[in-house]
Motif scaffolding. Sequence first.
Motif, PDB file in Angstrom:
ATOM      1  N   ARG A  57       3.614   0.899 -16.715  1.00 18.31           N
ATOM      2  CA  ARG A  57       3.436  -0.461 -16.199  1.00 18.31           C
ATOM      3  C   ARG A  57       4.471  -0.688 -15.099  1.00 18.31           C
ATOM      4  NH1 ARG A  57       3.949  -0.526 -21.729  1.00 18.31           N
ATOM      5  NH2 ARG A  57       5.999  -1.492 -21.643  1.00 18.31           N
ATOM      6  N   ILE A  58       4.019  -0.721 -13.860  1.00 20.05           N
ATOM      7  CA  ILE A  58       4.958  -0.786 -12.735  1.00 20.05           C
ATOM      8  C   ILE A  58       4.668  -2.019 -11.874  1.00 20.05           C
ATOM      9  CG2 ILE A  58       5.826   0.417 -10.708  1.00 20.05           C
ATOM     10  CD1 ILE A  58       5.169   3.048 -12.083  1.00 20.05           C
ATOM     11  N   GLY A  59       5.673  -2.846 -11.694  1.00 23.32           N
ATOM     12  CA  GLY A  59       5.513  -4.073 -10.918  1.00 23.32           C
ATOM     13  C   GLY A  59       6.369  -4.102  -9.680  1.00 23.32           C
ATOM     14  N   SER A  60       7.686  -4.266  -9.881  1.00 25.54           N
ATOM     15  CA  SER A  60       8.592  -4.491  -8.741  1.00 25.54           C
ATOM     16  C   SER A  60       8.604  -3.324  -7.754  1.00 25.54           C
ATOM     17  CB  SER A  60      10.009  -4.788  -9.231  1.00 25.54           C
ATOM     18  OG  SER A  60      10.477  -3.767 -10.077  1.00 25.54           O
ATOM     19  N   SER A  61       8.398  -2.094  -8.226  1.00 23.14           N
ATOM     20  CA  SER A  61       8.389  -0.939  -7.321  1.00 23.14           C
ATOM     21  C   SER A  61       7.164  -0.921  -6.413  1.00 23.14           C
ATOM     22  CB  SER A  61       8.453   0.372  -8.116  1.00 23.14           C
ATOM     23  OG  SER A  61       9.663   0.453  -8.829  1.00 23.14           O
ATOM     24  N   ILE A  62       6.148  -1.690  -6.792  1.00 25.53           N
ATOM     25  CA  ILE A  62       4.950  -1.824  -5.945  1.00 25.53           C
ATOM     26  C   ILE A  62       4.999  -3.104  -5.115  1.00 25.53           C
ATOM     27  CG2 ILE A  62       2.427  -2.104  -5.912  1.00 25.53           C
ATOM     28  CD1 ILE A  62       2.367  -0.556  -8.602  1.00 25.53           C
ATOM     29  N   PHE A  63       5.235  -4.226  -5.812  1.00 26.77           N
ATOM     30  CA  PHE A  63       5.085  -5.541  -5.181  1.00 26.77           C
ATOM     31  C   PHE A  63       6.405  -6.167  -4.728  1.00 26.77           C
ATOM     32  CE2 PHE A  63       1.433  -5.281  -8.160  1.00 26.77           C
ATOM     33  CZ  PHE A  63       0.397  -5.453  -7.249  1.00 26.77           C
ATOM     34  N   ALA A 119      -0.696  -1.712 -12.441  1.00 27.17           N
ATOM     35  CA  ALA A 119       0.084  -2.459 -11.450  1.00 27.17           C
ATOM     36  C   ALA A 119       0.372  -3.843 -12.017  1.00 27.17           C
ATOM     37  CB  ALA A 119      -0.698  -2.565 -10.142  1.00 27.17           C
ATOM     38  N   VAL A 120       1.651  -4.091 -12.304  1.00 26.96           N
ATOM     39  CA  VAL A 120       2.039  -5.354 -12.936  1.00 26.96           C
ATOM     40  C   VAL A 120       2.166  -6.424 -11.859  1.00 26.96           C
ATOM     41  CG1 VAL A 120       3.787  -6.520 -14.321  1.00 26.96           C
ATOM     42  CG2 VAL A 120       3.178  -4.155 -14.825  1.00 26.96           C
ATOM     43  N   LYS A 137       0.832  -1.210   0.000  1.00 30.09           N
ATOM     44  CA  LYS A 137       0.000   0.000   0.000  1.00 30.09           C
ATOM     45  C   LYS A 137       0.863   1.255   0.000  1.00 30.09           C
ATOM     46  CE  LYS A 137      -3.422   2.525   2.729  1.00 30.09           C
ATOM     47  NZ  LYS A 137      -4.268   2.545   3.945  1.00 30.09           N
ATOM     48  N   ASP A 138       1.886   1.279   0.858  1.00 28.45           N
ATOM     49  CA  ASP A 138       2.762   2.461   0.951  1.00 28.45           C
ATOM     50  C   ASP A 138       3.496   2.716  -0.366  1.00 28.45           C
ATOM     51  OD1 ASP A 138       2.055   2.871   3.594  1.00 28.45           O
ATOM     52  OD2 ASP A 138       3.738   1.720   4.394  1.00 28.45           O
TER      53      ASP A 138
END
Length: 222
Positions: A212-218, A22-23, A4-5
Amino acid sequence: MSIKDHLLQIKSQLSEKVTLVAVSKTKPISDLMQAYEAGQRVFGENKIQEMTEKWQQMPKDIEWHMIGHVQSNKVKYMAEYVSLIHGVDSLKLLQEINKQAVKHNRVINCLLQMHIAEEETKFGLDEKELEVILHFVQNDKNGMTNIKVVGLMGMATFTDNQEQIKKEFQSLKTIFDKYKSLNTTNCQLNTLSTGMSGDYQLAIECGSTMVRIGSSIFGNRN
């Protein structure tokens, strides 16, 4: 920091004009639900089977984006629900998407993938191929009534050379600007999808409206 953060931090840097995908490929539904509960509604997957399983189990107000390379014979598995297909790189694939969309009485939005990288491994169209497809789509006789080309997508070369990446993003923006005045029922280019975790800020500077952003979120891929 929690999912979430990370998500809220990234969203705070994006203007309202930029859509965050969110990838979530390889990530468990519990991770996706954390992002969902933080307000994220657009998720990107690169495997149709995995995306379909998540679609079946998760809330139905989610937009599912297929961001991976698509094989024509797999389109039928996502035609019922997919919101946007990012990597359309051939007329044959576009025709198959149209055919499967007809069966579900839907119009499926598509991005045409342009080849902008200096790597042979990346898929995509050159500008001549793009023109042929756009011409075909807009001809009513061809019956492409169940797809809508809504923009272009491109992936930059995997390199640390920021100048090269910038040049590739700018070349795609130039092509996008050339065709964005098209305005037929099934062809209205308003989305430019470039930029991932490592280069999305540069992509936005160069005109991207979808990242398209994955690793920076998850976190890193499982």
